[in-house]
Design a protein around this motif. Structure first.
Motif: not given
Ligand SMILES: C[S@@+](CC[C@H](N)C(=O)[O-])C[C@H]1O[C@@H](n2cnc3c(N)ncnc32)[C@H](O)[C@@H]1O
Length: 660
Positions: A233-236, A240-243, A258-259, A265-268
């Motif tokens: 679960p990295t931002k990168e 891609k999945i969000f797209e 807003i990534l 760390e908080y996103v993952s």
């Protein structure tokens, strides 16, 4: 070491030996320790599976949430798929480190445990031996048990609060996310700007990222192919999945990127948390209730975002939906609490073979709200109630409901001032399209209670319905007249309204309107809570009325005698059934009054329900009858006691006025 006393500071590790004793007593074997982060976790075999057991001192939400996330990572990396997370009460740190004291503590004190297995997930608080008993019993059932909703909400809310502290937003970021705050939040934003704009934006941004991950989880469970190539679960990778998902569903939600403003760390960890909680197992309950539930208290106050308690929405839905294909409309839908309840109720009644999801969302459920973010959420919430089917659009309109009109018909009398507008809704691809609201079987709503003097005219025109509802009533009165226009003859109106609907001059015209165009069926009043809406400064009631007047009708006044927020789904079902068939229920006190009686007290219908128990009413009425009074004369009651200490106000002395 066995038998000797341990000296020094008590840490988690100090308790391991005594915890292991209990594990072994219950049949756990092959106990060892495995290091992941700082403290090693206990590992053992029990009931034919391998378990991880992290132990922490502290039972607050933050400790539980952080350690749950850490456990999820450890679980993934170790390949051990089940766990019991133990959280010992804080006092564990200050007990004397002697064997017997430690042993007694572990066996007798209640601790919090999160249980995580393929089928059984739960959060309980009990003594360690009881926790093992519980696991043995529950595991025998071999049925899926998801984490309780309350636990999920607490942990997600904690994560939002933690994330809010770390978000870095520059002025230009804010503008990129929310081009216009006024548009984003709708009314009230102006005031907000002066107060704590930044804090609210932090919440909204955290909430957006969380809902993006949430809808992704829902969607990917039904369509795992969307996760192709995803490893971490990295931002990168998430971007891609969000797209990808944006091209299929929920575009308005994923459009906001807003990534970059949130540390990785908080996103993952949000991803881990949602995954670990297996939130999809509560997919039916979650949509429609999270936005408000996750809002920290001070933000709620700031945004004055009054929302309908999910239980109140369920009550309303049970009372107004009569057929699975009822066409419904909530003209003040917010994030969709009522709409999702209406959907669920329709679905409960639906007994066809095919999946009705598309028909419900695309044709039978209408909503409108003036707040853009709420509209997007309502749409996404409805769509996510069944992710197995991708729908093309929902019928949630963005706009001022008070400007809506049926189809394109002009409204006699006011057409010259207000041309009906065609309002916009969004397809799943994000394209706008025009919705023509039509006549519906059911209106269910919790309209804004905003008072006229709050300068509301600046945002919303309040002249269109003034003739029918009067010029003094709050916005809610205007919504009642609006609802009338959309409701079919014999259709049901269910509304959460300020209690002042029942009394006084300001609401008199609306009251007359309802009692002369409808047959009111039920009036529900909470006795435990302030209202069905949370965080309002007003008391409220639920009104259910059928359009079209009957000559004679009875109105059932129903007092709900349990904390609304604690009502279970089954209790709600039983209470609403009891109301409909006129049966009593332990959490319900109900009386019917005829329209003739109602006419006699029309200026103050609190006569029928201004109590918390109908027996109290009987006493007061018997008292009046004894002295041949129609009502208590003005000035009859005098304040004798201040309600201090607590409890003193629960008694009432009635005395003659000659003691002076
Ligand atoms: C009490 S809240 C209803 C909340 C909703 N049932 C929920 O729980 O999410 C009232 C809603 O009315 C909306 N509202 C206020 N004025 C409006 C208008 N003129 N047209 C449409 N919606 C409006 C607000 O944005 C708010 O979401």
């Amino acid at each position: 070491m066995k038998g000797s006393n341990i000296r020094g500071r008590v840490t988690e590790k100090t308790f391991y030996r005594f915890i292991i004793e209990v594990v072994e007593e219950y049949g756990g074997s092959g106990v060892s320790e495995i290091r992941f982060n700082s403290e090693p976790d206990i590992v053992f075999d029990f009931l034919d599976i391998k378990w991880l057991m992290p132990v922490k001192i502290g039972e607050d939400n933050k400790t539980i949430k952080d350690n749950f996330i850490s456990y999820c990572r450890h679980r993934r990396e170790s390949g051990i798929n089940s766990g019991i997370l133990l959280f010992l009460p804080k006092e564990a740190r200050s007990i004397s480190p002697e064997d017997e004291t430690l042993r007694r503590f572990i066996r007798r004190k209640k601790v919090t445990a999160l249980i995580d297995t393929e089928l059984l997930q739960d959060g309980i608080r009990d003594t360690l031996p009881e926790i093992f008993e519980f696991i043995i019993e529950e595991m025998q059932k071999k049925t899926i048990k998801p984490y309780p909703l309350g636990l999920i909400i607490n942990l997600l809310r904690q994560h939002i609060e933690d994330m809010m502290k770390e978000i870095t937003l520059t002025e230009s970021d804010i503008l990129r996310i929310i081009t216009n705050l006024d548009l984003f939040l709708g009314i009230g934003a102006e005031e907000l700007l002066e107060k704590k704009k930044e804090e609210s934006i932090r919440f909204l941004s955290s909430y957006i990222i969380l809902s993006q991950l949430l809808f992704l989880r829902f969607y990917s469970e039904a369509h795992p192919e969307i996760m192709q190539g995803f490893t971490k679960p990295t931002k990168e990778q998430l971007r891609k999945i969000f797209e990808r998902i944006k091209d299929i569903n929920y575009r308005p939600i994923y459009e906001i990127d807003i990534l970059d403003s949130i540390p990785e760390e908080y996103v993952s960890s949000a991803f881990e948390l949602i995954q670990g909680l297996r939130i999809e197992r509560q997919i039916y309950e979650i949509p429609g209730r999270l936005f408000h539930e996750l809002m920290p208290k001070k933000i709620r106050k700031m945004l004055a975002a009054f929302y309908t308690r999910p239980q109140a929405a369920e009550i309303l839905a049970n009372l107004v939906i009569e057929k699975p294909n009822d066409i419904v409309f909530d003209p003040a839908c917010g994030s969709g609490t009522i709409l999702t309840s209406l959907y669920r109720r329709k679905r409960e009644l639906f007994d066809g073979e095919r999946n009705p999801h598309r028909q419900f969302c695309e044709e039978e459920i209408f909503g409108c709200d003036i707040m853009p973010f709420a509209v997007h959420l309502s749409g996404a919430n409805l769509a996510s109630l069944d992710v197995s089917e991708t729908i093309d659009r929902t019928q949630i309109i963005l706009g001022d409901s008070l400007k809506l009109s049926l189809g394109k018909a002009l409204i006699p009398g006011i057409a010259s001032i207000f041309l009906p507008t065609e309002e916009m809704a969004y397809k799943r691809t994000g394209e706008e399209y025009i919705v023509k609201p039509k006549e519906v079987d059911v209106i269910a709503m919790n309209p804004p209670f905003t008072k006229v003097e709050r300068g509301i005219h600046k945002y919303i025109d309040m002249t269109r319905f003034k003739k029918n509802c009067g010029g003094e009533v709050g916005l809610w009165g205007h919504f009642i007249i609006l609802a009338h226009e959309f409701l079919k003859e014999r259709g049901l109106l269910g509304a959460i309204l300020p209690i002042n609907f029942l009394r006084g001059r300001e609401s008199n015209k609306v009251r007359e309107f309802i009692f002369s165009n409808y047959s009111p069926l039920f009036i529900l009043k909470p006795t435990f809570n302030y209202g069905f809406t949370e965080w309002t400064e007003y008391r409220d009631i639920i009104l259910v009325a059928r359009k079209g007047k009957k000559k004679n009708y009875d109105v059932k006044f129903c007092l709900i005698r349990k904390d609304i927020s604690k009502l279970s789904k089954e209790e709600i079902r039983d209470i609403t059934e009891a109301i409909k068939v006129g049966k009593q229920h332990k959490f319900l006190d109900m009386r019917s009054f005829s329209c003739d009686e109602i006419k006699q007290h029309f200026c103050n219908l609190m006569w029928f329900c201004g109590i918390s128990n109908f027996e109290h009413r009987d006493i007061l009425i018997a008292f009046l009858e004894k002295f041949n009074l129609k009502k208590f004369p003005n000035g009859y009651f005098k304040e004798g006691f201040r309600p201090v200490p607590k409890g003193v106000s629960s008694f009432l002395f009635i005395t003659r006025d000659n003691i002076r």
